[in-house]
Design a protein around this motif. Structure first.
Motif, PDB file in Angstrom:
ATOM      1  N   ARG A 121       0.852  -1.184   0.000  1.00 45.39           N
ATOM      2  CA  ARG A 121       0.000   0.000   0.000  1.00 45.39           C
ATOM      3  C   ARG A 121       0.894   1.243   0.000  1.00 45.39           C
ATOM      4  NH1 ARG A 121      -3.858  -0.744   5.112  1.00 45.39           N
ATOM      5  NH2 ARG A 121      -1.834  -1.235   6.042  1.00 45.39           N
ATOM      6  N   ILE A 122       0.309   2.386  -0.299  1.00 53.79           N
ATOM      7  CA  ILE A 122       1.079   3.630  -0.252  1.00 53.79           C
ATOM      8  C   ILE A 122       1.456   3.904   1.199  1.00 53.79           C
ATOM      9  CG2 ILE A 122       1.025   6.109  -0.696  1.00 53.79           C
ATOM     10  CD1 ILE A 122      -0.978   5.586  -2.911  1.00 53.79           C
ATOM     11  N   PRO A 123       2.738   4.078   1.521  1.00 52.33           N
ATOM     12  CA  PRO A 123       3.134   4.310   2.920  1.00 52.33           C
ATOM     13  C   PRO A 123       2.501   5.571   3.488  1.00 52.33           C
ATOM     14  CG  PRO A 123       5.044   3.730   1.584  1.00 52.33           C
ATOM     15  CD  PRO A 123       3.902   3.953   0.630  1.00 52.33           C
ATOM     16  N   GLY A 124       2.157   5.503   4.769  1.00 50.72           N
ATOM     17  CA  GLY A 124       1.548   6.631   5.456  1.00 50.72           C
ATOM     18  C   GLY A 124       0.162   6.284   5.961  1.00 50.72           C
ATOM     19  N   PRO A 125      -0.607   7.281   6.440  1.00 52.67           N
ATOM     20  CA  PRO A 125      -1.966   7.026   6.938  1.00 52.67           C
ATOM     21  C   PRO A 125      -2.875   6.507   5.835  1.00 52.67           C
ATOM     22  CG  PRO A 125      -1.170   9.191   7.631  1.00 52.67           C
ATOM     23  CD  PRO A 125      -0.199   8.684   6.622  1.00 52.67           C
ATOM     24  N   GLN A 126      -3.643   5.497   6.147  1.00 47.98           N
ATOM     25  CA  GLN A 126      -4.602   4.939   5.199  1.00 47.98           C
ATOM     26  C   GLN A 126      -5.964   5.599   5.404  1.00 47.98           C
ATOM     27  OE1 GLN A 126      -3.255   2.633   2.853  1.00 47.98           O
ATOM     28  NE2 GLN A 126      -1.489   3.527   3.905  1.00 47.98           N
TER      29      GLN A 126
END
Length: 642
Positions: A160-165
């Motif tokens: 997934r794209i790193p950081g807050p989902q």
């Protein structure tokens, strides 16, 4: 060793001398069988002794026992140092070991080679720790001038794209971020189980149990977080009315009696299932974490769901302080928190977000490859995380087998390593001598594995699957010359040490954020200790999400203290309890300057607490009266008392 065994050993040696004088092949074969029996007896005694003197912090499967000792790894048993046994020139490896300084505060987790350190190779008391490994290769150690062909660098492909989902453009309150971890369904489950437990355990002669609601639990959580901000010696002091103790906020949220009642009845699991689980005690079906399982599973799922770590991650242990009697409790002599529950934690190296964790259940946990190996494999899931991650671990976990298996999962790793770890290479040359100059580097490569030793004030031994031995990096060190003058010098440093010092502290950062405003209360129930720690994890993770979301919108994030204060008000429902606006009466309230000089005699504004030269003539309250800071009208609009 037993005296009878020593006598038999000397007897066998005398027989050896006689047999060597003769050329009878049959007697020599008998002698070899005799020696093999003696060696097996000695090894069995050594194994039994090692089991009795189990060293905390060593992995009994991956750490190799040895008869040689190393004074760098072992605390001395007396004031005199033991003499180091001499080794012949054909010895494949020096017994000198590494030292990892894990200090307190900011520097914790950094490799510097300074002082005696508190490495995890320490034992209980003065028990010795082996420091020699079996031979796995006959390569020689190279110096820093020898060119190392670096391995291919990992290609970072997260799942997934790193950081807050989360939706980065949306506005989230502190309560909404907290409820990602303590959702409404979680709160309802805790309320249901607490009501059942409270009704079943209400003491005779007291009033009947009154069921609590979700709003009551949210108010209870507001006070729990508030008590992490404001510390007093006793819980009842928050409700005391005296000149010393005056805290209006707790009484506004909940009475002291109700707070203590909820505290004593707080229960996370179904009491009926607890009874069934207790009947299984002593069998393989018994669940030691049964009383925390509902909240435990939900918190772990939430940590994994709402944030995806960046490329650099770290794994380390965390101790949750407790002296409650429980089979889960651990004693770690060389830890700041010596008594408590041990958690294995995977955290983002840069922000300290707790991505994954699990509770150590004690020696009852079955491990085939050792606890250190299994704990890393349990936390690192390449299907969930993705590939190309760089994992940083300390010498408790690092082993050649672990690094190779992680590489098969396309997870690269770096960490300090113990020379007694199984798989550590023996070479045809010794490693760095003790009198080697500062900044000396030696390295050895076994395929994809790099072993590099660096001399700072002491020796540091590292292993990595994605670093070169030396890439020209240097660090500053203060050294004293022969005249006693201190000066700054630049010493070479391997890239593995630089990256380890930078990225290993992810779990330490998370522990620090929790420790600033810890909500932990003393309790006799072990599962309530975990409840308070889960609240800490939820608050800190929610705060980290708030930081990322604010920066994504180019806004200044709140400090953790301000975030907790906002969360307390929202949990207590006080953000909507402001007084109805009252129109200010210009005839009754007139602003005036305190003195004729606008800079002299200024006082702190009652609303914003900044300096102001203006007061309300009627209320005698200092208030700002500026175009951009009109506290005067705001104060009266909010119904300020006068």
């Amino acid at each position: 060793m037993d005296r009878r065994l020593q006598k038999s050993f000397h007897g066998v040696e005398s027989v050896l001398e006689e047999v060597l004088r003769s050329s009878d092949e049959e007697q020599q074969k008998d002698l070899e069988r005799c020696f093999s029996d003696r060696n097996s007896t000695v090894s069995s005694e050594t194994d039994s002794l090692q089991e009795e003197l189990f060293v905390d912090g060593l992995d009994p499967i991956l750490d190799r026992p040895s008869t040689d000792t190393d004074e760098d790894w072992n605390p001395e048993s007396g004031p005199e140092r033991r003499k180091r046994p001499r080794q012949s020139s054909s010895s494949s490896s020096s017994s000198e070991s590494t030292s990892v300084t894990r200090g307190k505060g900011k520097g914790k987790g950094k490799v510097s080679g300074r002082g005696r350190g508190r490495g995890r190779g320490r034992g209980r008391g003065s028990q010795s720790v082996p420091a020699v490994s079996p031979s796995t290769s006959q390569e020689r150690w190279h110096n820093m001038d020898d060119e190392d062909i670096g391995p291919p660098q990992p290609v970072f492909r997260p799942s997934r794209i790193p950081g807050p989902q989360l939706v980065t453009t949306a506005a989230y309150t502190a309560l909404q971020l907290f409820q990602l971890f303590f959702s409404m369904s979680v709160l309802q489950t805790i309320v249901q189980h607490t009501n059942v437990y409270g009704a079943n355990n209400q003491q005779e002669g007291h009033k009947p149990w009154n069921n609590i609601t979700v709003e009551d639990l949210k108010s209870y959580l507001a006070l729990v977080v508030y008590m992490g901000l404001v510390k007093v010696s006793s819980l009842t002091d928050y409700w005391r009315r005296s000149r010393v103790y005056t805290f209006p906020f707790p009484a506004e949220i909940m009475s002291c009696r109700k707070f203590l009642t909820i505290t004593n009845a707080l229960h996370l699991s179904d009491p009926r299932k607890d009874e069934e689980n207790e009947r299984k005690k002593g069998t393989a079906a018994y669940d030691r974490l049964g009383k925390i399982k509902p909240l435990y599973d939900d918190i772990r799922d939430a940590c994994r769901t709402f944030f995806h770590p960046k490329q650099n991650i770290a794994i380390d242990e965390r101790m949750v302080a407790s002296k409650a009697r429980s089979g889960l409790e651990q004693y770690m002599k060389n830890k700041p928190t010596k008594w408590g529950y041990k958690l294995f934690v995977l955290a983002d190296s840069l922000c300290g977000y707790t991505c994954e964790f699990f509770v150590y259940e004690g020696k009852s946990m079955q491990t085939q490859n050792g606890l250190s190996y299994e704990s890393v494999m349990a936390l690192v899931d390449e299907k969930r995380l993705g590939t190309g991650y760089k994992l940083y671990i300390d010498n408790f976990y690092t082993s050649p087998k672990l690094f190779r298996d992680l590489l098969h999962k396309k997870i690269w790793a770096c960490g300090t390593i113990r020379p007694n770890r199984i798989g550590f290479p023996k070479s045809v040359t010794n490693r760095l001598p003790r009198n080697a100059p500062r900044g000396s580097i030696q390295w050895l490569r076994e395929g994809e594995l790099l072993f590099v030793e660096w001399k700072d004030t002491r020796e540091v031994l590292m292993s990595s699957t994605f670093h070169k031995a030396y890439e020209g990096d240097k660090v500053q060190r203060r050294v004293k010359d022969n005249d006693g003058q201190w000066s700054q010098v630049h010493v070479p440093i391997p890239g593995a040490v630089l990256d380890y010092n930078r990225f290993m502290g992810g779990v330490d950062l998370s522990d620090a954020l929790i420790g600033y405003y810890n909500v932990l209360h003393k309790t006799r129930k072990w599962y309530r200790t975990f409840f308070y720690h889960f609240v800490d994890i939820a608050v800190v993770n929610a705060f980290i999400l708030h930081q990322h979301l604010a920066r994504a919108k180019n806004e200044k994030p709140l400090t953790q203290k301000a975030f907790r204060e906002t969360l307390v008000l929202e949990l207590g429902g006080l953000e909507s309890r402001t007084a109805a606006p009252q129109a200010s009466n210009a005839a009754a309230h007139n602003p005036k300057h305190i003195t004729e000089d606008s800079t002299a005699g200024r006082r702190n504004c009652r609303l914003c607490h900044k300096k102001t030269p203006v007061i309300c003539a009627t209320c005698d309250v200092p208030l700002c009266f500026l175009p951009k800071r009109d506290c005067y009208n705001d104060w009266h609009a909010q119904g300020g008392k006068y």
